[in-house]
Design an enzyme around this catalytic site. Structure first.
Site, mmCIF file in Angstrom:
data_model
loop_
_atom_site.group_PDB
_atom_site.id
_atom_site.type_symbol
_atom_site.label_atom_id
_atom_site.label_comp_id
_atom_site.label_asym_id
_atom_site.label_seq_id
_atom_site.Cartn_x
_atom_site.Cartn_y
_atom_site.Cartn_z
ATOM 1 N N LYS A 171 9.727 -8.878 9.786
ATOM 2 C CA LYS A 171 11.017 -8.521 10.373
ATOM 3 C C LYS A 171 11.424 -9.707 11.255
ATOM 4 O O LYS A 171 10.949 -9.867 12.379
ATOM 5 C CB LYS A 171 10.874 -7.244 11.206
ATOM 6 C CG LYS A 171 12.139 -6.428 11.363
ATOM 7 C CD LYS A 171 13.327 -7.171 11.899
ATOM 8 C CE LYS A 171 13.356 -7.225 13.404
ATOM 9 N NZ LYS A 171 14.517 -7.997 13.934
ATOM 10 N N GLU A 244 2.309 -11.955 21.258
ATOM 11 C CA GLU A 244 2.579 -13.327 21.715
ATOM 12 C C GLU A 244 3.888 -13.273 22.481
ATOM 13 O O GLU A 244 4.965 -13.223 21.877
ATOM 14 C CB GLU A 244 2.720 -14.269 20.504
ATOM 15 C CG GLU A 244 1.462 -14.419 19.679
ATOM 16 C CD GLU A 244 0.358 -15.157 20.402
ATOM 17 O OE1 GLU A 244 0.624 -15.764 21.459
ATOM 18 O OE2 GLU A 244 -0.779 -15.117 19.922
ATOM 19 N N CYS A 278 8.406 -20.786 24.058
ATOM 20 C CA CYS A 278 7.585 -19.964 24.957
ATOM 21 C C CYS A 278 6.691 -20.852 25.799
ATOM 22 O O CYS A 278 6.293 -20.473 26.885
ATOM 23 C CB CYS A 278 6.759 -18.984 24.140
ATOM 24 S SG CYS A 278 5.946 -19.780 22.762
ATOM 25 N N GLU A 376 11.237 -15.883 33.247
ATOM 26 C CA GLU A 376 11.361 -16.830 32.140
ATOM 27 C C GLU A 376 12.828 -17.239 31.991
ATOM 28 O O GLU A 376 13.702 -16.389 31.815
ATOM 29 C CB GLU A 376 10.864 -16.186 30.841
ATOM 30 C CG GLU A 376 10.767 -17.178 29.704
ATOM 31 C CD GLU A 376 10.249 -16.541 28.410
ATOM 32 O OE1 GLU A 376 10.662 -15.402 28.092
ATOM 33 O OE2 GLU A 376 9.447 -17.186 27.730
HETATM 34 P P1 NAD Z 1 12.813 -10.122 21.618
HETATM 35 O O1 NAD Z 1 11.652 -9.442 22.257
HETATM 36 O O2 NAD Z 1 14.178 -9.760 22.036
HETATM 37 O O3 NAD Z 1 12.772 -9.920 20.028
HETATM 38 C C1 NAD Z 1 11.672 -10.285 19.249
HETATM 39 C C2 NAD Z 1 11.696 -9.508 17.952
HETATM 40 O O4 NAD Z 1 11.457 -8.124 18.225
HETATM 41 C C3 NAD Z 1 13.035 -9.563 17.210
HETATM 42 O O5 NAD Z 1 12.783 -9.662 15.831
HETATM 43 C C4 NAD Z 1 13.660 -8.224 17.552
HETATM 44 O O6 NAD Z 1 14.597 -7.750 16.613
HETATM 45 C C5 NAD Z 1 12.441 -7.337 17.567
HETATM 46 N N1 NAD Z 1 12.587 -6.082 18.306
HETATM 47 C C6 NAD Z 1 13.475 -5.762 19.286
HETATM 48 N N2 NAD Z 1 13.257 -4.499 19.723
HETATM 49 C C7 NAD Z 1 12.198 -4.023 19.021
HETATM 50 C C8 NAD Z 1 11.482 -2.788 19.041
HETATM 51 N N3 NAD Z 1 11.791 -1.793 19.875
HETATM 52 N N4 NAD Z 1 10.430 -2.651 18.190
HETATM 53 C C9 NAD Z 1 10.079 -3.655 17.370
HETATM 54 N N5 NAD Z 1 10.727 -4.833 17.297
HETATM 55 C C10 NAD Z 1 11.776 -5.020 18.128
HETATM 56 O O7 NAD Z 1 12.545 -11.676 21.812
HETATM 57 P P2 NAD Z 1 13.516 -12.873 21.417
HETATM 58 O O8 NAD Z 1 14.633 -12.928 22.407
HETATM 59 O O9 NAD Z 1 13.832 -12.805 19.971
HETATM 60 O O10 NAD Z 1 12.534 -14.130 21.607
HETATM 61 C C11 NAD Z 1 12.376 -14.802 22.812
HETATM 62 C C12 NAD Z 1 11.068 -14.390 23.480
HETATM 63 O O11 NAD Z 1 9.983 -14.651 22.600
HETATM 64 C C13 NAD Z 1 10.792 -15.200 24.716
HETATM 65 O O12 NAD Z 1 10.290 -14.365 25.741
HETATM 66 C C14 NAD Z 1 9.714 -16.173 24.270
HETATM 67 O O13 NAD Z 1 8.889 -16.662 25.300
HETATM 68 C C15 NAD Z 1 8.953 -15.327 23.305
HETATM 69 N N6 NAD Z 1 8.159 -16.160 22.390
HETATM 70 C C16 NAD Z 1 6.792 -16.166 22.511
HETATM 71 C C17 NAD Z 1 6.033 -16.975 21.687
HETATM 72 C C18 NAD Z 1 4.524 -17.008 21.806
HETATM 73 O O14 NAD Z 1 3.901 -17.522 20.904
HETATM 74 N N7 NAD Z 1 3.924 -16.491 22.862
HETATM 75 C C19 NAD Z 1 6.655 -17.763 20.722
HETATM 76 C C20 NAD Z 1 8.031 -17.730 20.619
HETATM 77 C C21 NAD Z 1 8.771 -16.917 21.461
#
Ligand code: NAD
Length: 524
Positions: A171, A244, A278, A376
């Site tokens: 997804k 992550e 991240c 963040e």
């Molecule tokens: P997000 O949490 O808004 O979304 C991530 C994913 O989760 C998307 O595909 C979204 O559609 C999905 N999602 C949203 N609600 C959900 C639910 N209730 N159940 C299941 N899935 C759901 O994050 P974002 O804004 O897309 O990404 C940015 C964040 O990701 C930042 O905090 C960044 O630090 C983090 N990030 C972490 C890493 C790592 O390796 N630690 C790598 C990249 C990004």
């Protein structure tokens, strides 16, 4: 337009906007729970035949996909760049190159990394016992990914999960559906059997449906808040999860660091991918004796960066991928300035542009009461603070709910390594920033609220298998001494066991031998 994704509920589509121009790129389906469940069913049906293939046979598909990526490199890089707003060069260097390497690594090494492993049992081995571990695929792995590295993040996990014998359902973020669809297209061209890799485009509701669809594991990458929701929902079915999550990664610059290089590292670490990594440098702590010089170098280098639309050649910084994130950046910068911080360069949205651009920004005079140093930011902002002692530097670095990566810059490597071990983070780099996600061989993941579990490396691969312990007694004709009946002699032997039995130390356990033999021949 205030959001990048519109849900056209009547047509059940997500509408993808080009972050550099504000124009629509295209539309992708918003899959509902029934469609997600059907994808998981198809994956489950396809997985057993895939698991029966040898590692070499699975590797052939991955390596064929790798060849296709190489052939279509320019097209893929432009797609990633258009969908995210990042420079094409960065799409290649930070997403495609590491993934090509990872595909090769796991195609070549998964067999060795997951080979049957014998476990030494000390004295039990003399009792004709052997133990070993076999690694089995989990079944269907659900991958939920964010928008900042829409190619590398899901594809790395897809490759590792497939090599381990699983089927996957991905997804992707609603902000980057087309890059994910391209991943599926590459594997289709590589003739991966149907059902093994499916992409369910959609928003949070689609992700939530995947968590509830009964997959064997969820590999989630995203924000802390969503990660907590995913862990809670997964707990209802005891579905294991790897999380992550976000970071607020510190960089410490000691007085003996090569300041020119540290300054260049800081600006790349803070501004690559428009700060939307991240592992971005989100807090910089520099020793007070070199702070003025360091800030001067950082500001000078920052002013040289070229920022423009992703389609422009040879730019350093592109747009931010979505406006919501840009607004968070603006909020953190203005909060810091209101509380007394100084803007040294940048500090603002680029107003004349159609897309979502924020200037690369350097801020000094910050402290830990400000959002910019606590939450963040996920944008192109480098806040710099000074410290007096190494204890203070470590305390400041650890003063965060996050713990993903951290960096220490010093000319004294032994000192750097000592400091590294005092920092609470999944990865600490000495004289390096950000890039270790590009290493296929090393584990990736955080501590504290940056999440749990690992991706990449052998630890990441082990997340995608179930480790089964097989134990064999090669003397089936002999009853164990600890079985019934508990005679007087047995009781004495158990007491002696308590005192003397020490796995691995024959010397200490040897006096037990005569009593064991007597117990073995005792009529039972
Ligand atoms: P997000 O949490 O808004 O979304 C991530 C994913 O989760 C998307 O595909 C979204 O559609 C999905 N999602 C949203 N609600 C959900 C639910 N209730 N159940 C299941 N899935 C759901 O994050 P974002 O804004 O897309 O990404 C940015 C964040 O990701 C930042 O905090 C960044 O630090 C983090 N990030 C972490 C890493 C790592 O390796 N630690 C790598 C990249 C990004």
């Amino acid at each position: 337009m205030s959001t990048q994704t519109l849900q056209a509920t009547q047509t059940r589509e997500i509408v993808k906007i080009d972050p550099s121009t504000g124009e629509e790129i295209g539309r992708a389906p918003l899959h509902d729970a029934a469609e997600v469940a059907a994808a998981v069913d198809r994956a489950r049906a396809a997985q057993p035949a895939w698991a029966r293939l040898s590692y070499r046979e699975r590797a052939r598909f991955v390596l064929r996909a790798r060849e296709i990526v190489l052939e279509q490199l320019e097209e893929i890089a432009k797609l990633i760049s258009r969908e995210t707003g990042k420079p094409v060069a960065e799409a290649i260097s930070m997403e495609i190159v590491p993934t090509l390497d990872l595909m090769h690594h796991f195609a070549e090494n998964t067999k060795a990394l997951l080979k049957r492993r014998r476990i030494g049992l000390g004295q039990y081995n003399f009792m004709a016992r052997t133990s070993y571990i076999v690694y089995k695929p989990l079944g269907v792995v659900g991958i939920i990914s964010p928008w900042n590295f829409p190619w590398a993040t899901p594809l790395d996990e897809v490759v590792m999960a497939l090599m381990a014998g699983n089927a996957v359902v991905v997804k992707p973020s609603e902000l980057t559906p087309f890059t994910a669809l391209k991943i599926a297209n590459v594997f289709k061209q590589a003739q991966l059997p149907d059902g093994l890799l499916q992409i369910v485009t959609g928003d949070g509701s689609t992700g939530a449906a995947l968590v509830e669809a009964g997959v064997n594991k969820i590999m989630f990458t995203g924000s802390v808040n969503t990660g907590k929701r995913v862990a809670e929902a997964a707990a209802k079915q005891l579905t294991p999860v790897v999380l992550e999550l976000g970071g607020k990664d510190p960089m410490i610059v000691f007085e003996d660091a090569n300041l020119e290089n540290a300054a260049r590292a800081a600006i790349w670490g803070a501004f690559c991918n428009s700060g939307q990594a991240c592992a971005s440098i989100e807090r910089c702590y520099v020793h007070e004796s070199v702070a003025d010089k360091f800030v001067e170098l950082v500001v000078k280098e920052t002013k040289l960066l070229k920022q423009d639309k992703a389609s422009t050649e040879n730019i350093d910084i592109g747009a931010m991928t979505n406006e919501r994130q840009l607004e968070i950046v603006e909020d953190h910068v203005s909060d810091a300035v209101e509380h007394g911080a100084q803007l040294r360069t940048g500090g603002h949205r680029v107003n004349e542009a159609q897309g979502w651009f924020h200037q690369p920004t350097v801020v000094t005079g910050v402290d830990h009461s400000m959002k910019l140093m606590r939450d963040e930011t996920f944008g192109p902002v480098l806040p710099i603070m000074t410290f007096k002692t190494e204890e203070e530097a470590v305390r400041l670095a650890n003063d965060s709910i996050y713990g993903l990566t951290a960096s220490v810059f010093t000319g004294d490597l032994a000192h750097g390594k000592r400091i590294a071990e005092q920092i609470e983070a999944g990865t600490v780099m000495v004289n390096e920033v950000v890039y270790t996600h590009a290493l296929a061989q090393t584990p990736w993941g955080g501590v504290k609220q940056s999440g749990y579990g690992r991706t990449h490396g052998s630890l990441g691969l082990l997340e995608l298998v179930s480790a089964q312990h097989i134990h064999v007694n090669a003397m089936p004709g002999l009853a164990d001494v600890w079985w019934f009946p508990y005679t007087k002699r047995a009781g004495e032997l158990f007491r002696d066991f308590a005192k003397r039995f020490t796995t691995g130390s024959l010397l200490r356990s040897a006096p037990l031998l005569p009593k064991i033999l007597r117990r073995l021949i005792e009529p039972r």
